[in-house]
Design an enzyme around this catalytic site. Structure first.
Site, PDB file in Angstrom:
ATOM      1  N   ARG A   2       3.508 -42.393  31.229  1.00 43.32           N
ATOM      2  CA  ARG A   2       2.752 -41.146  31.014  1.00 43.32           C
ATOM      3  C   ARG A   2       1.413 -41.424  30.424  1.00 43.32           C
ATOM      4  NH1 ARG A   2       2.095 -36.010  29.487  1.00 43.32           N
ATOM      5  NH2 ARG A   2       3.269 -36.210  27.426  1.00 43.32           N
ATOM      6  N   HIS A   3       0.116 -40.551  30.952  1.00 39.23           N
ATOM      7  CA  HIS A   3      -1.118 -40.563  29.952  1.00 39.23           C
ATOM      8  C   HIS A   3      -0.715 -39.367  29.157  1.00 39.23           C
ATOM      9  CE1 HIS A   3      -5.267 -40.138  29.511  1.00 39.23           C
ATOM     10  NE2 HIS A   3      -5.439 -41.318  30.346  1.00 39.23           N
ATOM     11  N   PRO A   4      -1.652 -39.803  28.085  1.00 44.96           N
ATOM     12  CA  PRO A   4      -1.381 -38.634  26.967  1.00 44.96           C
ATOM     13  C   PRO A   4      -2.260 -37.478  27.245  1.00 44.96           C
ATOM     14  CG  PRO A   4      -2.962 -40.420  26.300  1.00 44.96           C
ATOM     15  CD  PRO A   4      -2.082 -41.020  27.596  1.00 44.96           C
TER      16      PRO A   4
END
Lengths: 400, 400
Positions: free
Chosen positions: A235-237
């Site tokens: 996941r991207h933050p």
């Protein structure tokens, strides 16, 4: 003052000569690229042994695949730099060169009498680039460093892996290659400076520093918003959904940033009702409420196999991808179309990742295979004015 | 033919002007670096909206930290490129510039009448770099791409993570930043070519291609030895021991390649008997027999806390490191010594990862903060010869 002919290769760096005192990966990758772009790269190796990576398995026709991959487009000259005669020959090469790249431990070149000050006296316009683990100064300057040390110390491993799981090394050697790329940028910037001012440069690039530069967003978020970056799996933050999801068969990577993409994704998934959900109206809301969004998407992804989703998202213009293995990736039609696998030399069956800089209308020269140890010693010495008898004497004295 | 003054910044690229038509990350990171190295970077943004990342949370003083980090060292000019007047202004800037970088989808610039052929007609020596997800040609050329798509499609995720676990995204946006760095190398190589031949260039860099180039070893091993690269946690595929180990408290990363390092590691760990073990005599053997070596090391690491091991390995000159979090990394004495965190502007409290290219004797100029949307519109238009009344009219017509 040129007393040797630069081997002319095609490409934007044609006519630039690079003295390559590198080994392992951080240095050689950088000079591989300079050579691929047209520079004449002379790799200086220890007589009898050469680069440490020449003995790293696996091998193909008795040559290390590791070595072959990152030492294309170079000529090999053996030279014993612990001998005065060896250092004299090096200085003759430096006198007619533009760039020197080395990745020995900080201080090692100075102890040999081959530091920047020493070689600037031979060639005032020299661009001298030192790649090291930690840099030319500071408390760790004399420490050894390999890829995983740079990845570990920088925090890169702490943000790579499953949430709450073990820290993972980035599977490619980004600890080394990060510094290779920044060093190439430093060298080429210094060439531009020399073209405009006539001055040489000393460039100091550290593997650790480069990891931090690659982590710019994690660092900026921590320092300016107090977020401690953590491993988030796929996941991207800051953006959601921007991750992999299981499907009815294989996982898929999907990402959505703008509201337009969000609308198209919801349309493709039959989730139009989410478009008016007050938790997900903007990108910031979708990310802040990711923990509520993800469970709404997972069961929908489970209803179709991956390839159906890829087709739907392609049609809807939503960025998505299979999670390819390396063999899958190399069979991908786009990778094939872009010629990202190159056989060097042509017809040899030996295949490598190609240079990813495409110059339209001026294709780069074909890549040359990595040299055998000392393969070009006699040629290069002849270019320097040594007779065959001189070369024989140098070999007898173990200078080359 | 220069009708505007290039804003003079210090650094090796002083005097180089870059027209920046980039947004998100892959493009802006590349032009951040060119600006930090001294180029005058003019970022062209959509009036009223600007770069998509200006709205990505978290914010500091109402500015996106994401945007601020990668748009330092640029001036912002708003320009509506869908208006003929906007395109005319762009062409006037291009006429006096050296480089243009854009990361729109393939074909978008051509449709605006601002493709390479269009702008070469304005400035024959222009270096025009296009960064895209998949490149300017091939079956995916029109597809959208974000970081995780490039990481997934290339195979990068398949080699990052725990053995047998989920594929993980590299925690830093290497899918984007890989292409940023190769694009900068392409631009700077083309500047060198222009300096030697007078010719401009068109450069085509794709995120997907760049991931493959970063994975050179995985690809070379697969294609030439048949090894299918897999996720190995913290471990290197070809060198052992080269990984993290648990200790009595926190994990440590350790790596050993040469026999000399192996001897020193065994000495530091009281494992001298392994030096004569026929399974571990060479680097290739240690890697091939890794599954037998690791269980011999794990219980020994468990006998001492991490910091004792770090001291022992430091004394023994064996590469090792703590697995730092981002906050730990930024407190590390070497990171502090190397000034790898920079406050921009000085005194603002806003802190970012610094440029990792140290030019000794010629330090780079202080970095400039990311611009507000259109902050330099009036200045740049004045440099182009527009009067305050002209600027007012352009604003009224929503051209700027």
């Amino acid at each position: 003052m040129t007393d040797t002919e630069t081997q002319r290769r095609d490409g934007p760096l044609a006519g630039v000569r690079v003295v390559d005192l590198t080994h392992m990966l951080a240095g050689p990758y950088s000079t591989w690229l300079l050579g691929a772009l047209g520079a004449d790269v002379i790799k200086i190796e220890r007589p009898g042994k050469g680069d440490f990576t020449r003995v790293i398995a696996p091998f193909s026709d008795d040559e290390s695949i590791y070595f072959m991959s990152v030492n294309r487009n170079k000529r090999s000259l053996t030279l014993n730099l612990k001998e005065e005669k060896g250092r004299e020959i090096l200085k003759r090469i430096v006198a007619s060169s533009d760039v020197l790249v080395e990745n020995n431990r900080a201080g090692a070149m100075d102890r040999l009498g081959l530091g920047y000050a020493d070689l600037k006296a031979v060639n005032e316009k020299l661009i001298y680039a030192s790649i090291s683990g930690f840099g030319q100064d500071g408390p760790y300057r004399h420490r050894p460093c390999f890829d995983v040390v740079a990845q570990a110390m920088s925090g890169m491993m702490s943000i790579t892996g499953e949430p709450g799981g073990q820290p993972n090394r980035v599977g490619a050697s980004i600890g080394d290659i990060g510094s290779s790329l920044f060093a190439a940028i430093g060298v080429l910037s210094a060439l531009q400076k020399r073209n405009s001012t006539g001055e040489g440069s000393f460039i100091d690039v550290a593997m650790l520093d480069c990891q931090l530069a690659l982590m710019e967003n994690a660092i900026a978020r921590y320092l300016n918003a107090g977020d401690v970056p953590r491993a988030l799996g796929s996941r991207h933050p800051l953006i959601a959904p921007f991750q992999s999801f299981p499907t009815a068969d294989k996982p898929i990577a999907v990402c959505v940033d703008t509201n337009e993409q969000w609308e198209r994704m919801c349309g493709a998934m039959g989730l139009e009702h989410l478009l008016t959900d007050p938790r997900f109206l903007t990108g910031s809301q979708r990310n802040a409420n990711h923990a509520e969004l993800e469970p709404l998407l997972i069961p929908v992804f489970a209803t179709r196999p991956r390839d159906e989703w890829l087709d739907l998202f392609d049609e809807a213009d939503v960025p998505s991808s299979p999670i390819n293995s390396v063999p899958d990736a190399l069979l991908d039609p786009q990778v094939v179309h872009r010629n990202m696998v190159v056989e060097v030399p042509a017809g040899s069956g030996k295949r490598f990742a190609a240079v990813p800089i495409h110059m339209q209308g001026a294709p780069l020269a074909a890549e040359a295979p990595a040299p055998k140890l000392g393969e070009h010693t006699a040629d290069i010495l002849a270019e320097l004015g040594f007779s065959p008898a001189d070369v024989e004497a140098l070999r007898r004295d173990a200078v080359v």
